[in-house]
Design an enzyme around this catalytic site. Structure first.
Site, PDB file in Angstrom:
ATOM      1  N   LYS A  20      32.436  37.618  31.838  1.00  0.00           N
ATOM      2  CA  LYS A  20      33.885  37.435  31.942  1.00  0.00           C
ATOM      3  C   LYS A  20      34.431  36.081  31.984  1.00  0.00           C
ATOM      4  O   LYS A  20      34.256  35.414  32.707  1.00  0.00           O
ATOM      5  CB  LYS A  20      34.097  38.697  32.903  1.00  0.00           C
ATOM      6  CG  LYS A  20      33.920  38.059  34.240  1.00  0.00           C
ATOM      7  CD  LYS A  20      33.597  39.524  34.788  1.00  0.00           C
ATOM      8  CE  LYS A  20      33.316  39.277  36.662  1.00  0.00           C
ATOM      9  NZ  LYS A  20      33.475  40.501  37.522  1.00  0.00           N
ATOM     10  N   ARG A  59      37.687  50.774  44.718  1.00  0.00           N
ATOM     11  CA  ARG A  59      38.830  49.354  43.444  1.00  0.00           C
ATOM     12  C   ARG A  59      38.557  50.522  41.888  1.00  0.00           C
ATOM     13  O   ARG A  59      39.472  50.929  42.100  1.00  0.00           O
ATOM     14  CB  ARG A  59      37.993  48.329  42.975  1.00  0.00           C
ATOM     15  CG  ARG A  59      38.457  47.261  42.361  1.00  0.00           C
ATOM     16  CD  ARG A  59      37.807  46.242  42.071  1.00  0.00           C
ATOM     17  NE  ARG A  59      37.192  46.094  41.633  1.00  0.00           N
ATOM     18  CZ  ARG A  59      35.886  44.740  40.920  1.00  0.00           C
ATOM     19  NH1 ARG A  59      35.860  43.282  41.487  1.00  0.00           N
ATOM     20  NH2 ARG A  59      34.826  45.189  40.840  1.00  0.00           N
ATOM     21  N   HIS A 115      30.059  49.236  42.091  1.00  0.00           N
ATOM     22  CA  HIS A 115      29.879  47.598  42.514  1.00  0.00           C
ATOM     23  C   HIS A 115      29.691  47.374  44.086  1.00  0.00           C
ATOM     24  O   HIS A 115      29.803  48.246  44.941  1.00  0.00           O
ATOM     25  CB  HIS A 115      30.919  46.871  42.180  1.00  0.00           C
ATOM     26  CG  HIS A 115      30.891  45.645  42.297  1.00  0.00           C
ATOM     27  ND1 HIS A 115      30.598  45.188  41.758  1.00  0.00           N
ATOM     28  CD2 HIS A 115      31.846  44.467  42.193  1.00  0.00           C
ATOM     29  CE1 HIS A 115      30.533  43.761  41.857  1.00  0.00           C
ATOM     30  NE2 HIS A 115      31.652  43.212  41.898  1.00  0.00           N
ATOM     31  N   ARG A 147      23.193  43.111  37.234  1.00  0.00           N
ATOM     32  CA  ARG A 147      24.425  42.357  36.304  1.00  0.00           C
ATOM     33  C   ARG A 147      24.382  40.772  36.965  1.00  0.00           C
ATOM     34  O   ARG A 147      25.147  40.355  38.451  1.00  0.00           O
ATOM     35  CB  ARG A 147      25.745  43.129  36.967  1.00  0.00           C
ATOM     36  CG  ARG A 147      25.533  44.459  36.380  1.00  0.00           C
ATOM     37  CD  ARG A 147      27.232  44.878  36.171  1.00  0.00           C
ATOM     38  NE  ARG A 147      28.014  44.905  37.245  1.00  0.00           N
ATOM     39  CZ  ARG A 147      27.227  46.186  38.364  1.00  0.00           C
ATOM     40  NH1 ARG A 147      26.755  47.353  38.106  1.00  0.00           N
ATOM     41  NH2 ARG A 147      28.247  46.416  39.468  1.00  0.00           N
ATOM     42  N   TYR A 186      56.094  13.044  43.963  1.00  0.00           N
ATOM     43  CA  TYR A 186      57.448  14.168  44.077  1.00  0.00           C
ATOM     44  C   TYR A 186      57.016  14.807  45.744  1.00  0.00           C
ATOM     45  O   TYR A 186      55.800  14.731  45.835  1.00  0.00           O
ATOM     46  CB  TYR A 186      56.481  15.028  43.131  1.00  0.00           C
ATOM     47  CG  TYR A 186      56.643  15.040  41.791  1.00  0.00           C
ATOM     48  CD1 TYR A 186      58.077  14.717  40.845  1.00  0.00           C
ATOM     49  CD2 TYR A 186      55.824  15.723  40.471  1.00  0.00           C
ATOM     50  CE1 TYR A 186      58.091  14.905  39.421  1.00  0.00           C
ATOM     51  CE2 TYR A 186      55.865  15.045  39.504  1.00  0.00           C
ATOM     52  CZ  TYR A 186      56.917  15.226  39.025  1.00  0.00           C
ATOM     53  OH  TYR A 186      57.404  15.303  37.204  1.00  0.00           O
ATOM     54  N   CYS A 223      49.744  16.404  40.068  1.00  0.00           N
ATOM     55  CA  CYS A 223      51.752  16.786  39.404  1.00  0.00           C
ATOM     56  C   CYS A 223      50.722  17.737  37.992  1.00  0.00           C
ATOM     57  O   CYS A 223      49.658  17.919  38.213  1.00  0.00           O
ATOM     58  CB  CYS A 223      51.851  15.033  38.527  1.00  0.00           C
ATOM     59  SG  CYS A 223      52.633  14.400  39.542  1.00  0.00           S
ATOM     60  N   ASP A 228      50.187  17.253  35.043  1.00  0.00           N
ATOM     61  CA  ASP A 228      49.295  16.725  33.736  1.00  0.00           C
ATOM     62  C   ASP A 228      48.611  15.554  34.521  1.00  0.00           C
ATOM     63  O   ASP A 228      47.541  14.501  33.419  1.00  0.00           O
ATOM     64  CB  ASP A 228      49.784  16.189  32.368  1.00  0.00           C
ATOM     65  CG  ASP A 228      50.684  17.133  32.402  1.00  0.00           C
ATOM     66  OD1 ASP A 228      50.509  17.909  31.951  1.00  0.00           O
ATOM     67  OD2 ASP A 228      52.637  16.326  31.876  1.00  0.00           O
TER      68      ASP A 228
HETATM   69  C1  LIG Z   1      31.983  40.354  38.443  1.00  0.00           C
HETATM   70  C2  LIG Z   1      31.226  41.604  38.103  1.00  0.00           C
HETATM   71  C3  LIG Z   1      30.236  41.385  38.638  1.00  0.00           C
HETATM   72  C4  LIG Z   1      29.147  39.860  38.700  1.00  0.00           C
HETATM   73  O1  LIG Z   1      29.496  39.719  40.813  1.00  0.00           O
HETATM   74  P1  LIG Z   1      28.727  37.580  40.615  1.00  0.00           P
HETATM   75  O2  LIG Z   1      29.111  38.164  41.753  1.00  0.00           O
HETATM   76  O3  LIG Z   1      29.697  37.229  39.789  1.00  0.00           O
HETATM   77  O4  LIG Z   1      27.800  38.289  40.210  1.00  0.00           O
HETATM   78  C5  LIG Z   1      28.943  42.566  38.687  1.00  0.00           C
HETATM   79  N1  LIG Z   1      29.638  43.087  38.808  1.00  0.00           N
HETATM   80  C6  LIG Z   1      31.217  43.449  38.030  1.00  0.00           C
HETATM   81  C7  LIG Z   1      31.461  45.315  38.111  1.00  0.00           C
HETATM   82  C8  LIG Z   1      32.104  42.991  38.553  1.00  0.00           C
HETATM   83  O5  LIG Z   1      33.257  43.216  37.781  1.00  0.00           O
END
Ligand SMILES: *Cc1c(COP(=O)(O)O)cnc(C)c1O
Length: 387
Positions: free
Chosen positions: A43, A137, A167, A230, A274, A321, A323
């Protein structure tokens, strides 16, 4: 773009070492206690590394499971020719049901209402139920495992359900309370999985990068819920948490570089940039770096962070700044126009990683990676010739 590093002469650019990413993937896999499949979490443009390039490299390595956050990312990968499963970890409006179906994408089901909305479209969208085991979540509430079962069974026939996931929100933190909470989450998820075991859903998963290394094993607890990890942040060589030691050999694959446009002496009493927030006390050499906050160099690093020049640290002085950024090079001999600047990465013996920058900012490496701006062009290089 694949080029030789020495050919790059930009204002601000990022070099991504695909061979290092490949090593990270292979080393991570080797350190798992099981032979779980990897679902690469790519992602946010693969945490800033370029999702198509990373997905292609991983596909060559045999990875066929990918996860992204939204439909644009998923469609982008398909249009680039990426095959295998692509799971959208978050909500897409049911308006996109046809797109999800046409591109053979797998949508996370965030709630019962959402399942109903998708099921009301003419498309048998492929999907996986999100199960909420305590993060609060997204997902069906695992505290009511019977309710989860009923909902999953109800939509099993109305949608193309091929899995479910949860998660683990403190798997990266190694204290007693976090470990107890994480085991609680895993057990709640397992309870739901056991209720629908007869459906033989192929994709049931709960481990992120951290949990894959610190929790997953061959015990009964993980039977039916542990066949996929994951993998996100550790693929990119960063620590899920500052206290989390990475396996030997896993390292960041990113070098963010820039140039010096001007060097000059500034006298005591003068101010820099600045808002005149930095007052010069001793005669100083000040260099102008051609990267700013529009490139993703967080403005909170003003008067705080540093860059690397000629193998030395150069503190950021004054406000960053849009850039450009001003740095103090008084103690670095010979700095001149055209010199390389390392904004993130290695310069000689010194390293300033996204995790280091995150520590200076009071945030996490994830955010540093994701906020390097799109206008900073990515170049793909390989530290060895095996790729
Ligand atoms: C982003 C995400 C992950 C990856 O998590 P890491 O800590 O980067 O390994 C796994 N599962 C879900 C649902 C996520 O949103």
């Amino acid at each position: 773009m694949e080029v030789h590093v020495n050919q790059i002469e930009k204002r601000s650019w990022i070099e991504i070492d695909l061979a290092q990413l490949k090593s990270n993937y292979l080393i991570y896999k080797k350190h798992l206690k099981t032979d779980a499949d990897i679902m690469a979490v790519i992602k946010a443009d693969a945490y800033g590394h370029g999702d198509v390039q990373v997905a292609r490299m991983l596909s060559w390595c045999g990875c066929h499971l990918f996860a992204v956050s939204n439909i644009d990312e998923a469609v982008g990968l398909r249009e680039a020719g990426i095959q295998g499963e692509i799971l959208l970890l978050g909500y897409s409006s049911p308006y996109y049901a046809k797109t999800l179906f046409d591109y053979d994408l797998t949508q996370a089901i965030v709630s019962e209402d959402y399942a109903e909305a998708l099921a009301s479209t003419p498309f048998m969208v492929k999907c996986q139920f999100a199960i909420d085991t305590g993060m609060n979540r997204i997902g069906l509430d695992a505290d009511d495992s019977e309710g989860c079962e009923q909902i999953i069974r109800k939509y099993y026939k109305k949608l193309n359900v091929n899995g479910m996931f949860t998660h683990l929100c403190v798997a990266d933190t190694n204290d007693d309370e976090s470990r107890a909470f994480t085991w609680g989450q895993i057990n709640k998820f397992k309870a739901v999985a056991d209720r629908i075991a007869d459906l033989n859903l192929p994709y049931i998963h709960c481990c992120n990068s951290a949990a894959g290394l610190h929790y997953l094993d061959n015990s009964d607890t993980f039977s039916g819920i542990g066949s996929i990890v994951r993998l996100g942040i550790i693929l990119f060589g960063l620590q899920p948490d500052p206290s989390f030691a990475l396996p030997e050999g896993i390292a960041p694959a990113i070098a963010w570089k820039s140039a010096i446009s001007q060097v000059k002496d500034v006298m005591p009493g003068e101010t820099i940039g600045y808002g005149r927030t930095y007052k010069v006390e001793h005669k100083s050499r000040i260099a102008t770096v051609t990267t700013g906050y529009a490139d993703g160099l967080n403005r909170h690093l003003s008067n705080k962070g540093h860059v690397l020049i000629r193998g030395h640290q150069a503190p950021i002085v004054g406000r960053i700044c849009m850039d450009q950024t001003l740095v103090d090079v008084t103690d670095i001999p010979g700095v001149r126009m055209g010199d390389r600047v390392v904004v993130l990465g290695r310069d000689g013996d010194l390293v300033y990683s996204a995790d280091d920058m995150a520590a200076d900012l009071g945030t996490i490496g994830y955010e540093v990676l994701c906020t390097m701006s799109k206008r900073v062009q990515r170049f793909y290089v390989s530290s060895n010739s095996s790729l």
